[in-house]
Design an enzyme around this catalytic site. Structure first.
Site: not given
Length: 402
Positions: A173, A377
């Site tokens: 990320s 995620h």
């Protein structure tokens, strides 16, 4: 620009509290710190301090070898690997779930010299040569500073310590965001990276989904607050977190509302056990600046742009950039080989935004689009299936470039 008086009072009060609050040893209390988590499983850990050019002191952690070959001479070790956490994460992210599921252990057992980064502002990197965390200027950073200061300093330190002229890089990320920033602003670092592996690579955010879009719409209010009163720390159970949770927590389970990062990133309960979740919630958020979230939010307001911080004021932008608008990061400067893992069900790195990023990069040598249902995620680093879907392919990629 006028804002509601209750909101103004809230932010003024919270900013004052942030500036006056003290903590012992500049550390937030957690159950076990990264070196303890590593040592309890029979692995050796090392603690190293890196000083950035702007004075932040970063504590990074190292697994020099795996448990099975603990007596091995480091001169015979494979290449060093730097693994960088995401927004409000820490080095603990890669070791929380133990040797069978933690990427750091898997890489160390494969013979790699594993280094775990920590960005400024998290629980391990709350020191500075001249400032304390209670100083409002301490938190005046976004992912831009992580890419232009923290990451280059960490890479240079590892190269010096290992006497290797290159290393592997794995980011999750925001760990990919700061890599892209670094290469755009300091392209000489292309020669120092053998291969970059990006998990849920975050750059363009114009198509993010979920409750976080409500927060993103407040981006320029956040800029005004931060520039007026100082950007506060993103930490567990802070006044800011409670405020944001109240905005986002409509029709969402209390389980998610208890942790700001699950609200932002989405959550797949089927891919995490209760024990996993309990361990994770004790370590995140590990600390960051709200300016980082504000910067990501600007990409939602201005889709199609991955650019430097927008002060929402033409004069301030002109002073900072010699332009009324912040400049885009020059992704065409990146020549390092890049391997990417994305998910079709990621709320933060959506297919549209990922495809835009990929189209801007000329050096993507591998891409795995994970089509598993509800692969969120955080599943890239903590999911039950991450070992087979993500970590084993990473090992194969590393072997190709070792």
């Amino acid at each position: 620009m006028m804002y509601g008086l209750p909101l103004l009072r809230f932010f003024v009060l919270n900013s004052l509290l942030t500036l006056t609050m003290c903590r012992s040893n500049n550390r937030v209390n957690i159950i076990h710190q990264t070196p303890e988590l590593i040592n309890v499983h029979g692995y050796q850990s090392e603690i190293h301090n890196v000083i950035t050019d702007d004075g932040y002191i970063l504590e990074i952690h190292r697994l020099p070898y795996g448990r099975a070959n603990c007596n091995r001479n480091l001169a015979n070790a494979k290449w060093p690997i730097l693994i960088q956490h995401g927004l409000a994460g820490s080095s603990a992210d890669w070791v929380l779930l133990g040797p069978k599921r933690g990427l750091a252990y898997i890489l160390a057992n494969a013979g790699y010299d594993v280094w775990l980064g920590n960005n400024r502002g998290n629980i391990y990197s709350r020191n500075h040569r001249s400032m304390l965390p209670t100083d409002r200027h301490f938190w005046n950073f976004s992912y831009h500073e992580l890419g232009t200061y923290d990451l280059p300093a960490t890479i240079d330190y590892i190269i010096e310590q290992t006497n290797c002229n290159q290393l592997f890089y794995i980011g999750h990320s925001q760990g990919t965001t700061q890599f892209l920033v670094m290469m755009s602003q300091k392209p000489r670092y292309n020669t120092k990276i053998k291969l970059m592996i990006g998990l849920a690579p975050a750059a363009f955010t114009g198509n993010i989904r979920g409750p976080v879009t409500k927060l993103a719409k407040l981006t320029y209010f956040g800029v005004w607050v931060g520039e007026t009163f100082g950007y506060p720390e993103l930490r567990l159970r802070s006044a800011w977190e409670k405020f944001v949770s109240n905005i986002l927590c409509q029709d969402i389970t209390q389980l998610l509302c208890n942790n700001i990062l699950f609200l932002i990133t989405g959550f797949n309960q089927s891919n995490l056990s209760a024990a996993d979740l309990s361990m994770i919630r004790n370590h995140i958020p590990a600390g960051a600046s709200w300016k980082q979230i504000v910067h990501f939010g600007q990409g939602y307001i201005h889709p199609g742009h991955f650019r430097q911080f927008d002060y929402g004021n033409k004069m301030k932008n002109y002073y900072a950039y010699n332009s009324s608008e912040p400049p885009d990061y020059k992704l065409n400067k990146i020549i390092t080989p890049i391997a990417l893992f994305s998910s079709n069900t990621d709320l933060l790195v959506t297919e549209t935004d990922f495809d835009l990023l990929k189209s801007k990069l000329d050096n993507v040598v591998f891409h795995e689009a994970i089509s598993t249902k509800y692969f969120s995620h955080y599943d890239f680093i903590w999911g039950e299936s991450s070992v087979s879907i993500v970590f084993e392919p990473i090992l194969k990629l590393l072997m190709l470039y070792t």
